[in-house]
Design an enzyme around this catalytic site. Structure first.
Site, mmCIF file in Angstrom:
data_model
loop_
_atom_site.group_PDB
_atom_site.id
_atom_site.type_symbol
_atom_site.label_atom_id
_atom_site.label_comp_id
_atom_site.label_asym_id
_atom_site.label_seq_id
_atom_site.Cartn_x
_atom_site.Cartn_y
_atom_site.Cartn_z
ATOM 1 N N CYS A 188 0.802 -1.222 0.000
ATOM 2 C CA CYS A 188 0.000 0.000 0.000
ATOM 3 C C CYS A 188 0.835 1.272 0.000
ATOM 4 O O CYS A 188 0.278 2.365 -0.107
ATOM 5 C CB CYS A 188 -0.916 0.004 1.215
ATOM 6 S SG CYS A 188 -1.738 -1.563 1.440
ATOM 7 N N HIS A 235 -3.193 8.128 5.426
ATOM 8 C CA HIS A 235 -3.317 6.801 4.830
ATOM 9 C C HIS A 235 -4.774 6.349 4.987
ATOM 10 O O HIS A 235 -5.356 5.840 4.042
ATOM 11 C CB HIS A 235 -2.332 5.835 5.482
ATOM 12 C CG HIS A 235 -2.210 4.537 4.752
ATOM 13 N ND1 HIS A 235 -1.903 4.482 3.419
ATOM 14 C CD2 HIS A 235 -2.397 3.248 5.151
ATOM 15 C CE1 HIS A 235 -1.886 3.208 3.022
ATOM 16 N NE2 HIS A 235 -2.185 2.448 4.046
ATOM 17 N N GLU A 288 -2.692 5.686 13.147
ATOM 18 C CA GLU A 288 -2.301 6.888 12.404
ATOM 19 C C GLU A 288 -2.657 8.153 13.184
ATOM 20 O O GLU A 288 -1.858 9.088 13.256
ATOM 21 C CB GLU A 288 -2.978 6.894 11.031
ATOM 22 C CG GLU A 288 -2.522 8.070 10.168
ATOM 23 C CD GLU A 288 -2.935 7.949 8.707
ATOM 24 O OE1 GLU A 288 -3.839 7.153 8.395
ATOM 25 O OE2 GLU A 288 -2.336 8.669 7.881
ATOM 26 N N LYS A 292 -9.614 7.911 0.511
ATOM 27 C CA LYS A 292 -9.928 6.519 0.127
ATOM 28 C C LYS A 292 -11.424 6.243 0.158
ATOM 29 O O LYS A 292 -11.891 5.313 -0.493
ATOM 30 C CB LYS A 292 -9.184 5.533 1.033
ATOM 31 C CG LYS A 292 -7.690 5.467 0.748
ATOM 32 C CD LYS A 292 -7.007 4.383 1.561
ATOM 33 C CE LYS A 292 -5.529 4.243 1.198
ATOM 34 N NZ LYS A 292 -4.682 5.333 1.710
ATOM 35 N N HIS A 296 -9.210 2.126 -1.831
ATOM 36 C CA HIS A 296 -7.800 1.884 -1.550
ATOM 37 C C HIS A 296 -7.191 1.275 -2.807
ATOM 38 O O HIS A 296 -7.406 0.110 -3.100
ATOM 39 C CB HIS A 296 -7.651 0.948 -0.348
ATOM 40 C CG HIS A 296 -6.237 0.866 0.165
ATOM 41 N ND1 HIS A 296 -5.140 1.132 -0.630
ATOM 42 C CD2 HIS A 296 -5.744 0.548 1.387
ATOM 43 C CE1 HIS A 296 -4.034 0.974 0.093
ATOM 44 N NE2 HIS A 296 -4.377 0.637 1.319
ATOM 45 N N PHE A 343 1.404 -2.817 4.677
ATOM 46 C CA PHE A 343 1.651 -4.149 5.227
ATOM 47 C C PHE A 343 3.154 -4.409 5.087
ATOM 48 O O PHE A 343 3.783 -3.990 4.114
ATOM 49 C CB PHE A 343 0.887 -5.207 4.428
ATOM 50 C CG PHE A 343 -0.545 -5.389 4.864
ATOM 51 C CD1 PHE A 343 -1.091 -4.654 5.894
ATOM 52 C CD2 PHE A 343 -1.346 -6.336 4.228
ATOM 53 C CE1 PHE A 343 -2.406 -4.845 6.292
ATOM 54 C CE2 PHE A 343 -2.674 -6.529 4.618
ATOM 55 C CZ PHE A 343 -3.193 -5.788 5.650
#
Lengths: 403, 89
Positions: free
Chosen positions: A163, A295, A306, A327, A332, A391
């Site tokens: 990501c 994010h 976050e 997003k 995403h 990830f």
């Protein structure tokens, strides 16, 4: 050698629109492009929503010969690159071509091609596949097609950090120009994972929403996948100035960190170090930052971590700082997401419009920041950050300044 | 399937996930007691779905909001028995 790096062209195709103006208009209007998935075997999926590029007909964009070599993700990259280069107007012929390259982010590469061809041999029992399956599915195919299309003969490669792929790619491309290894770089990311196998794999993690994406909202139910590409022309500042190019923004800094802890659970410290590092690299003070493109995946794990990280880095300043996750509008887009989100940063810097976090309903006590709920806001922004936390605990944060 | 028929396989799946002997798993324990973290829960639910050929409704973002009760080993046994009855009539 350290040179300033600027953005002189931007291009995209994603579920919000087939170019930058359509995408930004959608962001201003706070329109979510999440809807029912229209893909083969969708009835065997438990997650049946996504932010899909609608009304896309590849034969209207590319010839039959091109399509045999272009997975959907590479098609998206080519479409976005054309828009970016048309806007930039940079010359890439002769000596300039030797000093120009491509660094793209992607996570799945030609996943749709893999899916189609595995289905052919395993499900349909075929013993033969098309001769170009390998060059079509490879993760460096999109970057290769951009270098071929525009004759770019400098450094080209693909970055894969799930990501965060686009942010790592853009940060790396900027370093090449800073260090004098290239004068012009095409960079960004492309992704097209919305196929049966792609969504089925994500279902397994149990972090996908089956209603919609609501980042930072107490009622959030997970992430929703999107697809598309965002491509930018990065250029050495002096060169861009000398040729009278319109500068969209300065790519002032970047920092990359690793959590070094867990393959899926994010760490606050890793995110914090990346934001602090980007500020330091750009020579910016926390007070200078007027917007953060978060994010903001809409998962419990990301959103809380976050927000805590932003709170640590910005302290009391965090309360007055607009932060949004786009997003909820474009989904995403995994390896392309940072590139598409950079468009929201450019809109904030150039147009003074901060894109909203749509689908938001109620406060989460663990996400008590100003998340610009549901409606775009007019704010003068002179510098901003764009976060990406992947990830694998691989983080990349970009810092931008107004031109 | 009755809970008594289901229990041994649930205990075995959770013991494997917790990396402890199956004899040490009891219905009264919670998954946290067994040292199973959130990703361990997701993996255990997958194993349960495969073992009993059922679909378990569970979203890792909001485990408390899920209709599948994972508050204890015994609760999981009861929930699986119910799902199996619903989905294999």
């Amino acid at each position: 050698m350290t040179r300033r790096v600027v953005i002189t062209g931007a291009g995209t195709i994603n579920a919000m629109g087939a170019d930058v103006p359509a995408t930004l208009a959608g962001m201003r209007a706070g329109r979510s492009a999440i809807g029912p998935l229209d893909i083969r075997d969708v009835d065997r999926l438990t997650i049946r929503i996504g932010a899909q590029v609608q009304g896309y007909v590849e034969t209207e964009r590319f010839s039959r010969q091109q399509i045999t070599l272009l997975d959907r993700y590479a098609q998206f990259a080519l479409i976005a690159a054309r828009e970016a280069l048309d806007q930039s107007g940079v010359s890439l012929s002769g000596e300039a071509a030797l000093r120009a390259g491509v660094i793209l982010g992607t996570s799945g590469g030609g996943l749709g091609t893999q899916d189609d061809n595995y289905r052919a041999v395993y499900e349909d029992g075929k013993n033969r596949v098309h001769p170009f399956v390998v060059p079509k599915l490879m993760n460096n195919a999109a970057a290769a097609h951009l270098s071929m299309e525009y004759g770019l003969q400098g450094p080209s490669f693909t970055v894969a950090t799930a990501c965060a792929s686009s942010n790592h790619a853009i940060g790396q491309a900027a370093q090449f120009i800073r260090a004098g290894l290239a004068d012009v770089m095409l960079t960004g990311g492309a992704e097209a994972m919305l196929c049966f196998g792609g969504v089925k794999a994500w279902e397994g993690l149990r972090v996908m929403s089956n209603d919609t994406c609501r980042p930072f909202c107490a009622t959030r139910s997970g992430m929703v996948q999107g697809e598309g590409a965002g491509i930018f022309v990065l250029e050495a500042y002096d060169q861009a100035r000398a040729r009278g190019a319109e500068i969209l923004a300065e790519l002032a800094g970047c920092a990359m960190t690793s959590d070094a802890s867990d393959i899926v659970m994010p760490s606050r410290e890793g995110a914090e170090r990346a934001m602090r590092g980007a500020l330091r690299d750009a020579g910016l003070d926390r007070l200078d930052i007027g917007y953060i493109n978060a994010h903001g995946t809409g998962t419990a794990a990301n959103d809380r971590t976050e927000c805590a990280a932003i709170g640590q880095v910005f302290g009391p300043l965090a309360n007055g700082l607009p932060i949004s996750s786009t997003k909820a509008m474009h989904g995403h887009c995994i390896g392309a997401t940072g590139a598409i989100e950079l468009l929201a940063c450019i809109m904030a810097l150039r147009d003074g419009v901060v894109a909203p976090t749509v689908n938001w309903r109620e406060s989460d006590p663990e996400c008590m920041l100003d998340v610009v709920p549901n409606e775009a806001r007019d704010v003068t922004v002179t510098a901003c950050l764009s976060n990406a936390f992947a990830f694998g605990g691989m983080n990349a944060v970009l810092a931008l300044k107004a031109a | 399937m009755t809970p008594d028929m289901i229990r041994p396989r649930i205990h075995a799946i959770l013991a494997e996930q917790a990396m402890i002997p199956v004899e040490e798993v009891t219905d009264r324990q919670s998954l946290a007691d067994l040292g199973i973290d959130s990703m361990g829960v997701v993996e255990a639910i997958f194993a349960i779905e495969e073992a009993f050929d059922i679909a378990v409704p569970f979203n890792a973002n909001e485990p408390q909001a899920s209709t599948f009760d994972i508050s204890s080993v015994g609760a999981i046994v009861a929930a699986v028995a119910e799902l199996h009855t619903q989905q294999h009539q």
